[in-house]
Scaffold this motif. Sequence first.
Motif, PDB file in Angstrom:
ATOM      1  N   ALA A  88     132.963 -36.717  85.641  1.00  0.00           N
ATOM      2  CA  ALA A  88     132.686 -38.002  86.304  1.00  0.00           C
ATOM      3  C   ALA A  88     132.947 -39.196  85.309  1.00  0.00           C
ATOM      4  N   ALA A  89     131.708 -39.195  84.519  1.00  0.00           N
ATOM      5  CA  ALA A  89     131.696 -40.225  83.363  1.00  0.00           C
ATOM      6  C   ALA A  89     133.128 -40.474  82.608  1.00  0.00           C
ATOM      7  N   PHE A  90     133.596 -39.371  82.163  1.00  0.00           N
ATOM      8  CA  PHE A  90     134.901 -39.452  81.604  1.00  0.00           C
ATOM      9  C   PHE A  90     135.905 -40.102  82.402  1.00  0.00           C
ATOM     10  N   VAL A  91     135.953 -39.628  83.555  1.00  0.00           N
ATOM     11  CA  VAL A  91     137.073 -40.320  84.627  1.00  0.00           C
ATOM     12  C   VAL A  91     136.654 -41.834  84.715  1.00  0.00           C
ATOM     13  N   MET A  92     135.550 -42.235  84.700  1.00  0.00           N
ATOM     14  CA  MET A  92     135.146 -43.678  85.151  1.00  0.00           C
ATOM     15  C   MET A  92     135.236 -44.725  83.939  1.00  0.00           C
ATOM     16  N   GLY A  93     135.404 -44.161  82.652  1.00  0.00           N
ATOM     17  CA  GLY A  93     135.736 -44.763  81.529  1.00  0.00           C
ATOM     18  C   GLY A  93     134.640 -45.332  80.773  1.00  0.00           C
ATOM     19  N   PRO A  94     134.683 -46.195  79.581  1.00  0.00           N
ATOM     20  CA  PRO A  94     133.363 -46.184  78.968  1.00  0.00           C
ATOM     21  C   PRO A  94     132.448 -47.252  79.663  1.00  0.00           C
ATOM     22  N   GLU A  95     132.819 -48.362  80.254  1.00  0.00           N
ATOM     23  CA  GLU A  95     131.790 -49.089  80.809  1.00  0.00           C
ATOM     24  C   GLU A  95     130.837 -48.636  82.180  1.00  0.00           C
ATOM     25  N   LYS A  96     131.920 -48.261  82.945  1.00  0.00           N
ATOM     26  CA  LYS A  96     131.280 -47.579  84.333  1.00  0.00           C
ATOM     27  C   LYS A  96     130.882 -46.372  84.093  1.00  0.00           C
ATOM     28  N   GLY A  97     131.116 -45.356  83.303  1.00  0.00           N
ATOM     29  CA  GLY A  97     130.730 -44.162  83.161  1.00  0.00           C
ATOM     30  C   GLY A  97     129.224 -44.360  82.357  1.00  0.00           C
ATOM     31  N   ALA A 113     127.375 -46.941  82.502  1.00  0.00           N
ATOM     32  CA  ALA A 113     126.406 -47.690  83.391  1.00  0.00           C
ATOM     33  C   ALA A 113     125.985 -46.276  84.526  1.00  0.00           C
ATOM     34  N   LEU A 114     126.812 -45.669  85.120  1.00  0.00           N
ATOM     35  CA  LEU A 114     126.257 -44.319  86.007  1.00  0.00           C
ATOM     36  C   LEU A 114     125.085 -43.669  85.270  1.00  0.00           C
ATOM     37  N   LEU A 115     125.697 -43.053  84.208  1.00  0.00           N
ATOM     38  CA  LEU A 115     124.516 -42.128  83.459  1.00  0.00           C
ATOM     39  C   LEU A 115     123.183 -43.179  83.011  1.00  0.00           C
ATOM     40  N   GLU A 116     123.291 -44.198  82.798  1.00  0.00           N
ATOM     41  CA  GLU A 116     121.958 -45.070  82.541  1.00  0.00           C
ATOM     42  C   GLU A 116     121.410 -45.375  83.805  1.00  0.00           C
ATOM     43  N   ARG A 117     122.218 -45.507  85.128  1.00  0.00           N
ATOM     44  CA  ARG A 117     121.194 -45.776  86.451  1.00  0.00           C
ATOM     45  C   ARG A 117     120.593 -44.573  86.802  1.00  0.00           C
ATOM     46  N   LEU A 118     121.070 -43.255  86.691  1.00  0.00           N
ATOM     47  CA  LEU A 118     120.688 -42.062  87.085  1.00  0.00           C
ATOM     48  C   LEU A 118     119.234 -41.722  86.285  1.00  0.00           C
ATOM     49  N   GLU A 119     118.187 -41.423  86.945  1.00  0.00           N
ATOM     50  CA  GLU A 119     117.064 -41.048  86.514  1.00  0.00           C
ATOM     51  C   GLU A 119     117.029 -39.377  85.793  1.00  0.00           C
TER      52      GLU A 119
END
Length: 346
Positions: A301-310, A312-318
């Motif tokens: 998922a992070a790979f597909v979302m790209g550097p910024e959004k990917g 941000a997703l990983l940072e947001r998830l506990e």
Amino acid sequence: MSNFRPSRPSGIKRCRTILATVLIGTLILTSVACKKGIQPTRETRFIMGTLVEIVAYPSSETTRAAVNRAFERMEEIEDQAYPDRSEFFLSLREGKPSALPEVLARVLDKALSVASESEGAFDPTLGRVVSLWGFDRNEPGIPADEDLAAALRTVGYRRLSVDSDGVVRPTPPGNPLWLELGGVAKGYAVDVAVAELTESGIQAGIVNAGGDLRSFGVRPDRGFWRIGIQDPDDPQGMLGVLEVDEGSVATSGDYERYFEKDGIRFHHILDPTSGLPVRNGIRSATVITRECGLADALATAAFVMGPEKGLALLERLEGVEGILVVDGEDLLTTSGVGGRIGFDRR
Ligand code: ADP
Ligand code: MG
């Protein structure tokens, strides 16, 4: 959560200094000779298209039997999770409701929850598109535009429902549904193997499916596990080493499965909106979290979302940390990467 810094919703950190403290290679990981003392049982089998190594402490007849059962459970998932072998997948492709094999219930659940967290960047309905590229065949190739367009019309993780009695229904009814669990099944199989080992009373060990891995217990000789992160430009080499207590590490990279045509690399991580290999600067995405199935899917998922959004997703998830290797940039890491990463024992 011991040894674990809570994630901050702070977005992106660019960090050169952690290079020294972060990264390894799963290669090193399992080949490092044990110091004197308790020796592990070590066994390797080829499952789900990759070499799976289980290292379990201490070496004994009981451990060997548990390792054997752990492999059998992984093979059971392999038998059920890949489309061409299973009536479950074939019926759905014809748009018919189909009973979900029990062994896949949690895999699909995981896939759908990551699909929703990533707003469809990870999409388990991408099967027809995946099959057109044929990365699992000897001669993969670029699909014709019209074939890709037709395949894309079957994609969308909301186009199915799962009944309480475990029947998967294409939505709307009759819609061909090409499920593809290849982005999560391997990690999930690692979790199942680890569950088998811990339920058998094995003290400590690691299950490593070609770089997607999970460790458990306290490694007798040094207490923690060292996990290598591969260098996308030189997959035999390591960018560095990650030290973890119990937990999982999974990586999606553009160097894992690909072919080249006219100097362009076509790799196996696909953008569900275009059906094409993702090109956003990311070379690899590594996710560190408790469960390997989740790590596996989130890495894709992070790979597909790209550097910024990917990121941000990983940072947001506990309870989730990540490392992105991006063309021409320093490493991007979530805020908990740097020291030893640990997870609660449950
Ligand atoms: P590997 O299986 O080599 O570890 P990944 O975990 O990165 O690789 O998953 C990639 C696999 O997932 C692809 O081979 C394909 O089967 C599937 N896939 C590709 N793109 C996506 C996507 N956007 N969402 C879900 N699954 C995908
Ligand atoms: Mg993966």
